[in-house]
Design a protein around this motif. Structure first.
Motif, short mmCIF file in Angstrom:
data_model
loop_
_atom_site.label_atom_id
_atom_site.label_comp_id
_atom_site.label_asym_id
_atom_site.label_seq_id
_atom_site.Cartn_x
_atom_site.Cartn_y
_atom_site.Cartn_z
N TYR A 1 -11.97 9.99 -10.82
CA TYR A 1 -10.78 9.84 -9.99
C TYR A 1 -11.14 9.42 -8.57
CZ TYR A 1 -7.96 11.86 -13.66
OH TYR A 1 -7.32 12.08 -14.84
N ASP A 2 -12.43 9.11 -8.37
CA ASP A 2 -12.85 8.61 -7.06
C ASP A 2 -12.50 9.59 -5.95
OD1 ASP A 2 -13.97 6.85 -5.36
OD2 ASP A 2 -12.20 5.57 -5.13
N LEU A 3 -12.83 10.86 -6.18
CA LEU A 3 -12.43 11.89 -5.22
C LEU A 3 -13.57 12.32 -4.30
CD1 LEU A 3 -10.22 14.14 -7.48
CD2 LEU A 3 -9.46 12.86 -5.49
N ARG B 1 -15.76 14.26 -13.47
CA ARG B 1 -14.31 14.16 -13.30
C ARG B 1 -13.96 13.63 -11.92
NH1 ARG B 1 -11.03 15.75 -16.74
NH2 ARG B 1 -9.37 15.54 -15.21
N ARG B 2 -14.68 14.13 -10.92
CA ARG B 2 -14.36 13.70 -9.56
C ARG B 2 -14.73 12.24 -9.37
NH1 ARG B 2 -15.60 17.89 -5.04
NH2 ARG B 2 -13.41 17.76 -4.63
#
Lengths: 447, 272
Positions: A228-230, A224-225
């Motif tokens: 979203y490029d987190l 998930r991260r």
């Protein structure tokens, strides 16, 4: 400054940098340092008691019993976290537990078999008794929560009233509070014991499920991260966490659950049902606290009630539901405790409110509101029970046990608040004072 | 009027329907009339400053628009339609966003959690979608405060300016049409104040109407198009900024005198 300057480092710089990278590594791991500290404290307590008791503490049998004894307090502590986080308190949980346990016992020993004439030990008896308990717990929680949230009466007062009312009602039920025993044969299994456990192969299935769950949740959060490029943790670190988590689960099941052989049959007992219930409750409550809107609102309200109101959150409903959850969890613990005793007694759950609040507080829940974790509270309950169980092994009298638990409670909170204020020295002072007093009490309390 | 580029704040179009009209608003606490028959309005792309001393009733007036507490009587008309605002949710439904004086942030929750407080993004299972919220917050922040990095730490550990950014991001992300700023620069240093000022100009250019509550007469003159002055719960008057001097506004705030009413001696006393 030119480019070449940047690469020049003196030895002291190097040391500072190492320290920095360790810190940033710790930060990037996003490990809850408070929780980590508690795990270390628990391990220290275990090792200390093991040495003091001459190797009697870290045995399969003792740890298995410890897991069962911790379960009932820990189940309630998960609910108490949300209550305290939203700046309330529930003093009624011990009495409520006693009352709900008594009602469930009446349902299975009087109403179903005698009043309705259906006989003892029907297949549905335990389901009906448990359902009645859970429903009643929810209703009572809703009533208390309603008065707190919509009536504006402080939770301390409302639940102090509940503390007296529910205990009093036990005696008003039926035969002036006689002990009700024995309970339904199936219901009894909820309490654990060699029969109320998963057994060998089902424990392994549970362990494998746990390992799969750990790996899946680490993988999912990473995916998930990335989407979203987190920014993600280093891959090696994630794999390390997954391997470590799986090893802990497998070791726990092999050494504790399977290692403890039933005194009756000699077979491995496996994970006790109260512990299974606790695991499910912990996962569900963590999910509710972290991943559901309700949990987010509880924490937002605890952090800043005004902001939560202005954010359009229905804060009253949120507060009321924390009490509903607490009532349901009391019913679960009541089932565990009555089933374990195979009886309902009038003083069931006496002083449990203090144990539950202590567990939540030792687990890092702050009375200022907005701070606390579910796994922390469970760990807090295990720490408390470890202290008690260790002192029993050392044959320390019960009043001395109370003193030590009291000292540890205050010390834990003092250390926590000193760490939060960044006062290292005060923290160490509190730690040493607490340790010295506890050591003196333990040493002089031996019989 | 040949050079309009240096004075963009004069370009408000007053011919259309106002974004908001508050008519004859009254609020009483016990026997005290905190707001006593006040009427103000706000047009798209306009900044209306609400000024007055402590206890003049500015915050109370604006709280009725924000849904923080109801008014006893009076009408609120948004885009020509009479509306009822009973709570913050009603206000938000109408595109009214508020940046409160005390910022109204939950300190223990991270920036994304605060931006979406009360309006969380959820996945198909109804669970909070933290990654999506963090990502959306990062995108808004790029516009407001490009140096903002701490998406995952509780806002307690942020500086005043960063906290202000979070509060503003909340309003901006949800496409506010009407923005209420209650003392937006009160807690900020000079650099951060300049940032907020830039932001006000930017939002104004996007056609958002802003009610600005401020104690700072310089802020008021730099940012606003019109100034509504309140004194002891009543409206002294609403004036166009370009048509008055600071002294005249001060006379309105302190003595309740209309522009031109106050004598030069009285104005001299204000400075004395």
């Amino acid at each position: 400054m030119t480019v070449s300057d940047v690469n020049v480092t003196t030895p002291t710089d190097q040391a500072a940098q190492d320290k920095k990278t360790f810190k940033s590594l710790l930060a990037s791991s996003e490990v809850d340092t408070r929780l980590g500290g508690m795990v270390v404290a628990l391990l220290v307590i275990w090792v200390a008691f093991n040495i003091l008791s001459g190797g009697n503490f870290l045995t399969s049998r003792n740890l298995w019993n410890l897991s069962v004894q911790s379960a009932s307090i820990a189940i309630m502590a998960t609910g108490m976290v949300l209550i305290i986080v939203s700046r309330n308190i529930d003093l009624s949980v011990g009495s409520l537990l006693g009352f709900l346990g008594y009602v469930m016992a009446v349902v299975q020993t009087k109403w179903i078999p005698e009043s309705l004439g259906l006989g003892f030990d029907q297949w549905y008896t335990w389901i009906v008794a448990l359902a009645v308990g859970l429903l009643l717990g929810a209703i009572i929680g809703a009533v208390q929560g309603f008065v707190v949230a919509y009536g504006g009466v402080p939770a301390f007062i409302v639940t102090l009233g509940g503390f007296l009312v529910w205990r009093g009602l036990i005696f008003r039920m039926g035969e002036q509070g006689a002990t009700l025993s024995p309970l339904d044969k199936t219901f009894k299994l909820i309490g654990g014991g060699p029969e109320g456990s998963l057994g060998e192969w089902r424990s392994w299935v549970l362990g494998l499920l746990g390992c799969a769950g750990v790996c899946f949740s680490i993988y999912r959060s990473r995916a998930r991260r990335q989407r979203y490029d987190l920014g993600v943790r280093p891959l090696g670190m994630d794999i390390g966490f997954a391997v470590f988590g799986c090893l802990v689960i497998i070791a726990g099941i092999a050494l504790v659950a399977i290692g403890y052989e039933s005194p009756i049959s000699g077979d491995p007992t496996g994970v006790a049902y109260p512990v299974v219930i606790l695991i499910v409750v912990t996962l569900l409550m963590t999910y509710v606290a972290k991943r559901r809107r309700f949990g987010r609102y509880v924490f937002a309200f605890g952090g800043n009630p005004e902001a939560a109101d202005l954010g359009g959150i229905n804060t009253r409903k949120t507060v009321m539901y924390t009490f509903v959850l607490m009532g349901v969890l009391c019913a679960l613990s009541a089932a565990v405790q009555t089933a374990r005793l195979d009886a309902a007694v009038t003083n069931l759950g006496v002083q449990n409110e203090l144990d539950v609040i202590s567990a939540a507080v030792i687990g890092g829940t702050s009375f200022a509101g907005g701070i606390g974790t579910i796994p922390g509270a469970v760990l807090g309950a295990v720490i408390m029970q470890s202290l008690r169980s260790g002192m029993v092994l050392l044959k320390i009298d019960s009043p001395s046990q109370d003193i030590v638990v009291g000292v540890v409670l205050v010390t834990a909170v003092a250390i926590d608040s000193f760490i939060r204020m960044g006062k290292r020295r005060s923290m160490l002072a509190a730690l040493s004072v607490g340790l010295v007093i506890s050591a003196i009490i333990i040493q002089t309390g031996r019989q | 009027m040949t050079d309009t580029t240096t004075q963009p704040s004069t370009e408000v179009d007053y011919s259309g329907v106002p974004l908001v009209e508050m008519r004859d608003i009254r609020v009483a606490f016990g026997g005290i009339h905190a707001v006593d028959g006040v009427s103000v309005d706000l047009y798209p792309g306009e900044v209306v400053a609400l000024v007055g001393g402590n206890g003049a009733g500015k915050s109370t007036l604006i709280h009725t628009l924000a849904g923080a507490h109801p008014c006893d009587s009076g009408d609120i008309i948004v885009n020509g339609t009479p509306v009822t605002i009973r709570n913050p949710r009603d206000a938000r439904g109408l595109g009214i966003e508020v940046i409160f004086q005390k910022l109204a942030l939950a300190d223990n929750i991270d920036a994304a959690g605060n931006v979406f407080l009360g309006r969380e993004m959820r996945n198909r299972f109804g669970a909070l979608d933290d990654s999506a919220m963090a990502s959306a917050t990062r995108d808004v922040m790029k516009r407001l405060n490009p140096r903002f990095k701490n998406l995952k730490t509780p806002v307690k550990s942020l500086s005043g300016g960063q906290r202000q950014s979070v509060a503003i991001a909340r309003a901006v992300h949800f496409n506010a049409k009407i923005l209420i700023m209650d003392e937006p620069t009160a807690a900020l240093g000079p650099a951060e104040t300049a940032q907020v000022r830039d932001l006000v100009t930017q939002l104004k250019a996007e056609g958002i109407g802003i009610f600005l509550i401020s104690h700072d007469i310089h802020d008021v003159f730099d940012l606003s198009d019109r100034i509504s002055v309140m004194l002891q719960g009543k409206l002294v008057g609403t004036v166009k900024k370009n048509e008055v001097t600071k002294d005249e506004v001060l006379a309105m705030i302190i003595m309740g005198k209309q522009p031109g009413e106050a004598t030069s001696r009285e104005i001299a006393e204000l400075h004395g």
